[in-house]
Design an enzyme around this catalytic site. Structure first.
Site, PDB file in Angstrom:
ATOM      1  N   TYR B 114       0.847  -1.204   0.000  1.00 25.82           N
ATOM      2  CA  TYR B 114       0.000   0.000   0.000  1.00 25.82           C
ATOM      3  C   TYR B 114       0.875   1.243   0.000  1.00 25.82           C
ATOM      4  CZ  TYR B 114      -4.224  -2.607   1.336  1.00 25.82           C
ATOM      5  OH  TYR B 114      -5.300  -3.458   1.370  1.00 25.82           O
ATOM      6  N   TYR B 153      -0.441  -9.930   0.811  1.00 29.85           N
ATOM      7  CA  TYR B 153       0.674  -9.423   1.621  1.00 29.85           C
ATOM      8  C   TYR B 153       0.640 -10.045   3.013  1.00 29.85           C
ATOM      9  CZ  TYR B 153      -2.951  -6.193   3.318  1.00 29.85           C
ATOM     10  OH  TYR B 153      -4.104  -5.653   3.822  1.00 29.85           O
ATOM     11  N   HIS B 166      -7.296  -8.290  -2.076  1.00 27.34           N
ATOM     12  CA  HIS B 166      -8.625  -7.700  -1.861  1.00 27.34           C
ATOM     13  C   HIS B 166      -8.627  -6.237  -2.245  1.00 27.34           C
ATOM     14  CE1 HIS B 166      -6.370  -6.963   1.873  1.00 27.34           C
ATOM     15  NE2 HIS B 166      -7.034  -5.823   1.921  1.00 27.34           N
ATOM     16  N   HIS B 168     -10.694  -2.745  -1.013  1.00 25.26           N
ATOM     17  CA  HIS B 168     -11.602  -2.156  -0.017  1.00 25.26           C
ATOM     18  C   HIS B 168     -12.679  -1.343  -0.729  1.00 25.26           C
ATOM     19  CE1 HIS B 168      -9.024  -2.994   3.538  1.00 25.26           C
ATOM     20  NE2 HIS B 168      -8.041  -2.891   2.665  1.00 25.26           N
TER      21      HIS B 168
END
Lengths: 180, 250
Positions: B114, B153, B166, B168
């Site tokens: 991220y 991760y 995934h 969000h």
């Protein structure tokens, strides 16, 4: 069948905050007040990765929304009725807004969502205001809260333009959360 | 007599149905360790929906910027990874489309990293990928993003724990009561079996509702694979809630 809720996780800060998020009204708006406080966990430690969202009536107690049976009214100039603020490294959120008016049968209040890592479904609570003791006494939502816990839903006036409303997720002084 | 909408007791309102038991993970989900100190110890206080809960922010096009629905075009170059289209509908519990409603997404890059200061695991950032998108549903409740498939991760929840890939999702619906944040997963991901965030959803059928469907019909030949992910928000009660009348109501 509803889609299950999942946590926002630790990295909500890349996706959910908006630059103007904390400002339901612009800085300098007459009558604007800060709603601010610290989100704490079950050990009293600040939660630095939460998001607090607020939704409320305008100062006349009206909503700019078609499902209000009184009819949608345009909001006062520059007022959004919704704000969101990620907590900072000390767990603090800040929202600048106008005080809500009373809605039919209810004391003035602000609906609050708390989201964060480790919170698997949005926690809903409400902010009430200390000046409205009489209306708070008659409020049907406060009425179903055990009397010894009602104080967790009433903000503290810190100064002319600031109300403090801390959120305790768990433990001593735990904030009342609602199943809405 | 004063009309009940004018003062005293509130108007009769149609609130939102509660979800069946097992739809959502318990707030205290021991398999997901971060819930331990962040779940209320007291039970939630059940209250009927009133005006504040049946209304909510209707956030329009003002929230969108250029390329917000195409996460592969937000920089000068293209991000690394498998290009995908993610599309679906936002519906209420009665199957009605939720129109003109803001959908926000955020995700890791193809390597599972991220763009966030706290994410330090040794997989590189991609200079061409922020991993943040927004769009509005159309008149039929449809939304669509173009992005890249995020990577899995590691995290420290349990020994050798890995989050399955995934995306969000954040949704508002049209009411405070409908606010939903969830995660979309990919079909056939073997990591789903060991993920406590997914598996703390008690009902097996509900768990399947957070897994997207591979959608071959919506693939773009020689360009992108496609996944379909419908999101269902709570539907309205069949009958209105009548506020008990106050003594001074009329």
């Amino acid at each position: 069948m509803s889609t299950p809720s999942q946590t926002v996780g630790p990295y909500l800060a890349i996706g959910l905050p908006w630059e103007d998020g904390p400002f339901a009204v612009a800085a300098g708006t007459p009558g604007a007040v800060w709603l601010t406080g610290v989100v704490r966990d079950g050990e009293g430690a600040p939660v630095p990765d939460a998001l607090v969202e607020t939704w409320q009536a305008d100062p006349d107690g009206r909503f700019d929304h078609p499902d209000d049976p009184r009819g949608a009214v345009p909001p006062p100039e520059g007022f959004r009725a919704f704000a969101r603020c990620p907590t900072d490294s000390e767990g603090r959120y800040r929202v600048l807004t106008l005080l809500p008016g009373a809605t039919p049968g209810q004391a003035p209040h602000v609906a609050v969502s708390v989201l964060g890592r480790g919170i698997v479904q949005r926690l809903a609570t409400r902010i009430y205001f200390p000046e409205n003791a009489e209306a708070n006494e008659a409020d049907p939502v406060l009425a179903v809260v055990p009397p010894e816990r009602r104080h967790t839903l009433v903000a503290r006036r810190a100064d002319e333009e600031t109300y403090e409303f801390d959120v305790r997720l768990q433990g001593e002084g735990e904030t009342v959360f609602f199943d809405v | 007599m004063v009309a009940p909408t004018a003062r005293g007791s509130g108007p009769s309102l149609r609130g939102y149905r509660r979800d069946p038991e097992g739809t959502h993970a318990p707030l205290d989900s021991p398999g997901y360790r971060s819930t331990a100190l962040r779940h209320p110890g007291e039970p939630l206080v059940l209250v009927p929906n009133r005006l504040t809960e049946i209304t909510g922010p209707l956030l329009g096009p003002g929230r969108l910027g250029e390329h917000d629905d195409d996460l592969t075009r937000q920089h000068a170059g293209e991000p690394l990874g498998q290009r995908i289209v993610v599309h679906g509908r936002v519906l209420d519990g009665d199957g009605a489309p939720v129109r003109d409603s803001l959908v926000e997404v955020w995700q890791a890059n193809a390597g599972g990293r991220y763009r966030h200061a706290n994410d330090r695991w040794p997989s590189p950032l991609d200079p061409n990928f922020d991993g943040v998108g927004r769009t509005l549903t159309d008149a039929r409740g449809r939304y669509e993003f173009t992005t890249i498939r995020p990577g899995a991760y590691p995290w420290r929840n349990h020994d050798n724990a890995w989050r399955p890939a995934h995306i969000h999702f954040s949704l508002f619906g049209t009411a405070f009561a409908q606010r939903l944040v969830t995660q979309m997963y990919f079909p056939g991901d073997p990591l789903l079996l060991q993920d406590p965030i997914v598996n703390s959803i008690p009902d097996e059928k509900a768990r399947q509702r957070v897994v997207a469907r591979y959608d071959h019909d919506r693939t773009v030949p020689e360009w992108a694979l496609a996944y379909e992910f419908d999101v269902v928000l709570r539907g309205r009660e069949a009958t209105p809630f009548e506020e008990p009348h106050d003594e001074d109501g009329g």
